[in-house]
Write an enzyme that holds these catalytic residues in place. Structure first.
Site, PDB file in Angstrom:
ATOM      1  N   ARG A 100       0.844  -1.184   0.000  1.00  0.00           N
ATOM      2  CA  ARG A 100       0.000   0.000   0.000  1.00  0.00           C
ATOM      3  C   ARG A 100       0.886   1.244   0.000  1.00  0.00           C
ATOM      4  O   ARG A 100       1.886   1.310   0.706  1.00  0.00           O
ATOM      5  CB  ARG A 100      -0.916   0.036   1.233  1.00  0.00           C
ATOM      6  CG  ARG A 100      -2.080  -0.945   1.196  1.00  0.00           C
ATOM      7  CD  ARG A 100      -3.145  -0.516   0.191  1.00  0.00           C
ATOM      8  NE  ARG A 100      -4.309  -1.397   0.202  1.00  0.00           N
ATOM      9  CZ  ARG A 100      -4.443  -2.483  -0.547  1.00  0.00           C
ATOM     10  NH1 ARG A 100      -3.454  -2.832  -1.357  1.00  0.00           N
ATOM     11  NH2 ARG A 100      -5.540  -3.220  -0.497  1.00  0.00           N
ATOM     12  N   GLU A 128      -2.533   7.788  -6.579  1.00  0.00           N
ATOM     13  CA  GLU A 128      -2.535   7.070  -7.850  1.00  0.00           C
ATOM     14  C   GLU A 128      -3.661   7.602  -8.730  1.00  0.00           C
ATOM     15  O   GLU A 128      -4.730   7.932  -8.222  1.00  0.00           O
ATOM     16  CB  GLU A 128      -2.712   5.556  -7.597  1.00  0.00           C
ATOM     17  CG  GLU A 128      -1.562   4.945  -6.796  1.00  0.00           C
ATOM     18  CD  GLU A 128      -1.755   3.463  -6.509  1.00  0.00           C
ATOM     19  OE1 GLU A 128      -2.815   2.907  -6.903  1.00  0.00           O
ATOM     20  OE2 GLU A 128      -0.870   2.857  -5.898  1.00  0.00           O
ATOM     21  N   HIS A 137       0.481  -0.467 -10.056  1.00  0.00           N
ATOM     22  CA  HIS A 137      -0.395  -1.238  -9.162  1.00  0.00           C
ATOM     23  C   HIS A 137      -0.863  -2.533  -9.833  1.00  0.00           C
ATOM     24  O   HIS A 137      -2.055  -2.789 -10.004  1.00  0.00           O
ATOM     25  CB  HIS A 137      -1.604  -0.397  -8.743  1.00  0.00           C
ATOM     26  CG  HIS A 137      -2.138  -0.798  -7.394  1.00  0.00           C
ATOM     27  ND1 HIS A 137      -2.635   0.102  -6.491  1.00  0.00           N
ATOM     28  CD2 HIS A 137      -2.264  -2.011  -6.795  1.00  0.00           C
ATOM     29  CE1 HIS A 137      -3.040  -0.529  -5.394  1.00  0.00           C
ATOM     30  NE2 HIS A 137      -2.823  -1.812  -5.564  1.00  0.00           N
TER      31      HIS A 137
END
Length: 534
Positions: A239, A268, A286
């Site tokens: 994370r 993001e 990601h």
């Protein structure tokens, strides 16, 4: 189990067709599967009213407005782990069960972490870009081997344990930290257990695999970089925010950190993140769970849970509280908060991993189905390290998964109380206990800590002080706290015998810092001082 003639299922995000195959092929239930992706909030609100199940990934946001409009909704399925795009409170308030797929992407995330570590060690992305630009440059990309290097793993849950297993296959040494990692579990996994500081100081590579909580936010920061080896390498596929991005940038610029491999960022999309300007940093957008197998697996898991719910009334991976029969709820609901507060309290009495928890229900409460109370107690026990990820539905599953033994005991004898709940935890070296009750008109009370009788409201900021029962002890503590401008709201004392060991339980107006605790602990005849936050 269900009385519905037809169960309408809306799939609002693109899912693997193989993943929803169980829904397509289910014969015992009349399932009407509708795939309609890319809906706006307004379109979803207008459409959702006829559906009993909503199945999403991360693109669709399930807001309170959507849930309010979903008059027939029984279940929301998230084909993945995180449920940030689903309003859990609104779902719970409307009696809608939320399920996810916590295990479906474990292998994918672990493999991605290892791939990132290997790429980081051998400069694979940098060398590829150099070659694409027409250069045959072998001297600039001399890497390091993984063999005989030490990997520090922060967080030994599902993914962290899988990463450690794979690293050992690379003949790496593994040192690991997790608040619930016991020596026995570490031995079973073949890793060396340590504190966060011990792990990062020993590691050549550091990888993080924790949820993002107040306790884990910026856990890798300037101070921790300072105690790491020169030339350490950092991997974050968990994370954004676990690694302080500004401190990482500075550590790389200063040469302390040789490089970093990042799959996640605080914000993001991260296309303009300054870390991406550094040649020592490699990154992916990601992609930890982005494999064909993982996409299929999470969809299959949620599809099977949907079928299980409408067949048996239960689910495997609940995220929020399911509907409780009204008659059961009326009996045990008054004890929910007490059980959770007792669990939260007792876990703060130790810094060691809990190996066993014993829950005793005495008096009238012993006549009820106490499983919801145990779940609430376990929720309190785990919440410090698991945050909002743990709730009274998944608490038992998470507790058992980390290897904590759970024992329940009932007795009609409550020793002077109408009902009494006692929680005892055992670590490798310690045993701690707390007991509480409900007093008519006064609410929840902690009535016993360890072997000492007290009367404390379980809320706010508390100080738990173990001391020798000598004249002046209370006054000296009060004076010390006053010097730190800490106001005492209430105080309770308990002792086993005159002149023996005793406890003080103080309710204070503000959170007490570690420095303040040490300040009080310096007093004569004070054995231990702990801050308890409820």
């Amino acid at each position: 189990m269900t009385s519905l003639d037809q169960i309408n299922i809306l799939i609002a995000d693109p899912l693997s067709e193989d993943g929803i195959f169980p829904l397509r092929e289910e014969k015992d239930l009349n399932l009407n599967v509708v795939v309609d992706t890319g809906l706006s909030q307004e379109e979803l609100i207008a459409k959702i009213g006829d559906f009993h199940v909503l199945l999403v990934r991360s693109q669709t946001t399930v807001t309170p407005e959507v849930i309010k409009a979903a008059k027939n909704l029984k279940l929301i399925g998230r084909a993945g782990v995180g449920v940030d795009n689903i309003d859990l409170q609104a779902a719970t308030e409307h009696g809608v069960i939320v399920v996810n797929a916590p295990d479906g992407n474990t292998n994918s995330a672990a493999e991605h972490s290892i791939a990132m570590m290997t790429s980081l060690a051998r400069y694979i992305p940098q060398a590829y870009n150099s070659l694409k630009n027409g250069k045959w440059d072998r001297k600039s990309y001399v890497g390091v081997e993984l063999k005989n290097k030490t990997l520090g793993v922060i967080g030994m849950g599902r993914i962290g344990a899988e990463v450690a297993y794979r690293a050992k296959g690379q003949r790496m040494k593994v040192v690991a930290y997790d608040p619930f990692l016991t020596e026995e579990r570490a031995k079973e996994l073949g890793v060396t257990k340590g504190t966060v500081d011990e792990v990062v100081a020993a590691a050549d590579f550091v990888t993080v695999h924790t949820p993002l909580l107040p306790e884990t936010r910026n856990i890798i920061n300037k101070e921790r970089f300072a105690i790491m080896k020169d030339g350490v390498r950092i991997i974050n596929c968990a994370r954004g925010g676990i690694v302080n991005e500004d401190d990482l940038y500075d550590a790389i610029k200063e040469g302390k950190v040789a490089g970093a491999a990042l799959d996640v960022f605080i914000e993001e999309p991260a296309t303009d993140n300054k870390l991406l300007t550094l040649p020592q940093v490699i990154a992916t957008p990601h992609l930890g769970a982005s494999t064909i197998e993982a996409q299929e697996s999470v969809a299959v898991d949620v599809s099977n849970d949907i079928i299980k719910f409408f067949t048996t009334g239960t689910v495997t991976n609940p995220v929020n509280m399911p509907s409780i029969p009204k008659e059961l709820l009326a009996q045990v609901e008054p004890f929910f908060e007490l059980a959770e507060k007792l669990g939260t309290f007792v876990t703060q009495l130790t810094t060691e991993p809990v190996k066993e928890i014993n829950l005793s229900y005495a008096g009238d409460v012993a006549n009820y189905d106490v499983r919801p109370l145990t779940s609430n107690a376990l929720k309190g026990l785990l919440s410090k390290n698991h945050g909002n990820h743990v709730n009274d539905v998944n608490a038992r599953y998470l507790t058992e998964r980390i290897g904590v033994k759970i024992n329940e005991h009932k007795t009609t004898t409550a020793k002077g109380f109408t009902s009494l709940i006692t929680i005892e935890i055992k670590t490798a070296n310690e045993v701690h206990s707390v007991a509480g009750t409900l007093l008519n008109g006064l609410g929840a009370r902690i009535v016993k800590v360890e072997d000492y009788v007290v009367d404390v409201t379980p809320e706010g900021h508390l100080l738990y002080i173990r001391n020798t029962d000598k004249p002046g002890a209370i006054g000296r503590v009060a004076t010390k706290l006053a010097e730190k401008d800490i106001n005492i709201a209430t105080m309770q004392v308990g002792r086993a015998q005159v002149g023996g060991k005793a406890v003080m339980m103080l309710s204070v107006d503000n959170e007490v810092t570690a420095e303040d605790l040490n300040f009080v602990a310096e007093l004569t005849n004070i054995d231990e001082v702990k801050a308890i936050s409820l």
